[in-house]
Scaffold this active site. Structure first.
Site, PDB file in Angstrom:
ATOM      1  N   GLU A 174      85.356-103.262  18.063  1.00  0.00           N
ATOM      2  CA  GLU A 174      85.138-103.138  19.530  1.00  0.00           C
ATOM      3  C   GLU A 174      83.864-103.174  19.876  1.00  0.00           C
ATOM      4  O   GLU A 174      82.755-103.430  18.832  1.00  0.00           O
ATOM      5  CB  GLU A 174      86.022-101.917  19.962  1.00  0.00           C
ATOM      6  CG  GLU A 174      85.454-100.713  19.439  1.00  0.00           C
ATOM      7  CD  GLU A 174      86.081 -99.168  20.036  1.00  0.00           C
ATOM      8  OE1 GLU A 174      86.860 -99.615  20.945  1.00  0.00           O
ATOM      9  OE2 GLU A 174      86.112 -98.302  19.304  1.00  0.00           O
ATOM     10  N   LYS A 213      90.062 -90.662  21.582  1.00  0.00           N
ATOM     11  CA  LYS A 213      88.957 -90.598  22.517  1.00  0.00           C
ATOM     12  C   LYS A 213      88.238 -89.350  22.636  1.00  0.00           C
ATOM     13  O   LYS A 213      88.433 -88.374  23.597  1.00  0.00           O
ATOM     14  CB  LYS A 213      89.566 -91.073  24.031  1.00  0.00           C
ATOM     15  CG  LYS A 213      88.449 -91.446  24.669  1.00  0.00           C
ATOM     16  CD  LYS A 213      88.980 -92.239  26.269  1.00  0.00           C
ATOM     17  CE  LYS A 213      88.042 -92.560  27.063  1.00  0.00           C
ATOM     18  NZ  LYS A 213      86.878 -93.510  26.659  1.00  0.00           N
ATOM     19  N   ARG A 247      97.295 -91.226  26.988  1.00  0.00           N
ATOM     20  CA  ARG A 247      96.228 -91.312  25.917  1.00  0.00           C
ATOM     21  C   ARG A 247      95.586 -89.819  25.769  1.00  0.00           C
ATOM     22  O   ARG A 247      95.384 -89.415  24.412  1.00  0.00           O
ATOM     23  CB  ARG A 247      95.216 -92.263  26.073  1.00  0.00           C
ATOM     24  CG  ARG A 247      94.201 -92.287  25.130  1.00  0.00           C
ATOM     25  CD  ARG A 247      93.249 -93.729  25.293  1.00  0.00           C
ATOM     26  NE  ARG A 247      92.293 -93.552  26.449  1.00  0.00           N
ATOM     27  CZ  ARG A 247      91.670 -94.516  27.018  1.00  0.00           C
ATOM     28  NH1 ARG A 247      91.645 -95.766  26.242  1.00  0.00           N
ATOM     29  NH2 ARG A 247      91.135 -94.277  27.950  1.00  0.00           N
ATOM     30  N   HIS A 283      83.540 -73.227  12.056  1.00  0.00           N
ATOM     31  CA  HIS A 283      84.103 -74.473  12.086  1.00  0.00           C
ATOM     32  C   HIS A 283      85.534 -74.600  12.493  1.00  0.00           C
ATOM     33  O   HIS A 283      86.162 -75.495  12.999  1.00  0.00           O
ATOM     34  CB  HIS A 283      83.917 -75.364  10.765  1.00  0.00           C
ATOM     35  CG  HIS A 283      82.552 -75.903  10.637  1.00  0.00           C
ATOM     36  ND1 HIS A 283      81.316 -75.010  10.700  1.00  0.00           N
ATOM     37  CD2 HIS A 283      82.055 -77.303  10.558  1.00  0.00           C
ATOM     38  CE1 HIS A 283      80.373 -76.005  10.388  1.00  0.00           C
ATOM     39  NE2 HIS A 283      80.721 -77.343  10.426  1.00  0.00           N
ATOM     40  N   ARG A 322      79.957 -68.773  16.177  1.00  0.00           N
ATOM     41  CA  ARG A 322      80.277 -70.212  15.865  1.00  0.00           C
ATOM     42  C   ARG A 322      80.968 -70.308  14.223  1.00  0.00           C
ATOM     43  O   ARG A 322      80.159 -69.870  13.447  1.00  0.00           O
ATOM     44  CB  ARG A 322      78.982 -70.960  15.806  1.00  0.00           C
ATOM     45  CG  ARG A 322      78.848 -72.362  15.224  1.00  0.00           C
ATOM     46  CD  ARG A 322      77.621 -72.958  15.299  1.00  0.00           C
ATOM     47  NE  ARG A 322      77.484 -74.464  14.700  1.00  0.00           N
ATOM     48  CZ  ARG A 322      77.560 -74.772  13.449  1.00  0.00           C
ATOM     49  NH1 ARG A 322      77.555 -73.800  12.534  1.00  0.00           N
ATOM     50  NH2 ARG A 322      77.694 -76.039  12.936  1.00  0.00           N
ATOM     51  N   TYR A 333      88.311 -86.689  26.060  1.00  0.00           N
ATOM     52  CA  TYR A 333      87.943 -87.089  27.482  1.00  0.00           C
ATOM     53  C   TYR A 333      88.688 -88.220  28.044  1.00  0.00           C
ATOM     54  O   TYR A 333      89.228 -89.106  27.122  1.00  0.00           O
ATOM     55  CB  TYR A 333      86.486 -87.307  27.426  1.00  0.00           C
ATOM     56  CG  TYR A 333      85.855 -88.619  27.023  1.00  0.00           C
ATOM     57  CD1 TYR A 333      85.865 -88.872  25.873  1.00  0.00           C
ATOM     58  CD2 TYR A 333      85.681 -89.430  27.961  1.00  0.00           C
ATOM     59  CE1 TYR A 333      85.248 -89.875  25.255  1.00  0.00           C
ATOM     60  CE2 TYR A 333      84.945 -90.595  27.643  1.00  0.00           C
ATOM     61  CZ  TYR A 333      84.835 -90.810  26.093  1.00  0.00           C
ATOM     62  OH  TYR A 333      84.237 -92.038  25.831  1.00  0.00           O
TER      63      TYR A 333
END
Ligand code: PDD
Length: 285
Positions: A182, A149, A51, A102, A100, A32
């Protein structure tokens, strides 16, 4: 009515639907971005999209949107949502499969979702008006790929909530060497004896666009010395100033760490210089 973008379509946000089998939902398998827009002027658009592309590449999602396509989608959304001060949220997940599992499924299409939300007016460099942030410190318990991110933000959410429960504004994080990484949703800077210092980029932290814009802005004032090097928690305790940077906060001054005042306990002069330069140069990259 908020308008969103979902997989090629502009539609009212409340009508946007995705499958519960979307891997963004099941696994946090996505990337995101959050880009500020002030009256249609984007902050750091090109580096945000760069990014995003790096993140998609890092986790093997193929999506060939050009920078121009992204710009067009974001511009249209801001237009349709009345401009003003908007945060643009972009999320690309690996997409939805029929069950579902992996492993990356073959032949599914990434889900592309973009919406806008109201944000405060751009921060201004004014010591009287700016909010002084209070933070606590905590050992960084997230994963080893914090440079991506990813939408898998549970680690960050839990660190942030610890701060909230302690009635402060953010949680700053340190690794097992007692070096700052951070904060749960921001990058970190300290100031000591007039030198601005920020931890170097690596897998322990997000390469923040505001961090990059601030380093760019600070380079306009040759009298400001900047160092990118490891910063220990102890150094932060003894710092004259601490700042948080993020797209929504730009440069936020920290006045209290773990219940103790940072420096004099009030907003510092270097912060004023830094936010002034940031405001002047933030549309350049
Ligand atoms: N947070 N580090 C982390 C862990 C972050 O989540 C963020 C941003 C930053 C600052 O990055 P930037 O300067 O590019 O905004 C650093 C966003 C805004 C969020 O998750 O809402």
């Amino acid at each position: 009515m908020r308008i969103a973008y979902l997989n090629g379509e502009f539609l009212p946000l409340e009508q946007a639907r995705i499958s519960p089998l979307d891997r963004g939902f099941l696994f946090g398998d996505g990337i995101y971005e959050v880009i500020p827009s002030y009256d249609g002027q984007f902050v750091g658009f090109a580096p945000h999209i760069a990014r995003l592309n790096q993140g998609l590449h890092a986790i093997g999602i193929e999506l060939n949107f050009s920078d121009e396509q992204w710009r067009e989608i974001c511009a249209q959304l801001c237009e349709q949502n009345g401009q003003g001060n908007l945060g643009i949220y972009i999320q690309v997940s690996r997409g939805a499969d029929t069950s579902r599992g992996h492993a990356f499924p073959q032949g599914i299409r990434p889900t592309v979702f973009v919406f806008t939300f109201d944000i405060a007016a751009a921060p201004i460099a004014d010591k009287q008006k700016v909010k002084g942030f209070k933070v606590i410190s905590q050992q960084d318990l997230r994963w080893q790929r914090c440079h991506i991110k990813s939408t898998s933000l549970l680690g960050n959410v839990l660190h942030y909530q610890t701060g909230k429960d302690a009635q402060v504004d953010e949680t700053i994080l340190f690794n097992d060497k007692q070096e700052l990484t951070e904060a749960s949703s921001c990058n970190l800077f300290i100031v000591k004896d007039g030198v601005v210092i920020t931890p170097p980029l690596d897998h322990q932290k997000l390469p923040g666009i505001s961090r990059m814009l601030l380093l760019h802005a600070l380079s306009y004032d040759a009298s400001i010395k900047v160092e990118e090097r490891a910063v220990t928690l102890q150094e932060a305790r003894e710092a004259d100033e601490i700042w948080l940077t993020s797209s929504s906060k730009e440069v936020a001054p920290v006045v209290e760490l773990d219940g103790q005042p940072v420096g004099t306990g009030s907003v510092g002069d270097m912060w004023l210089k830094a936010q002034t330069l940031f405001s002047q140069h933030k549309f350049e990259l």
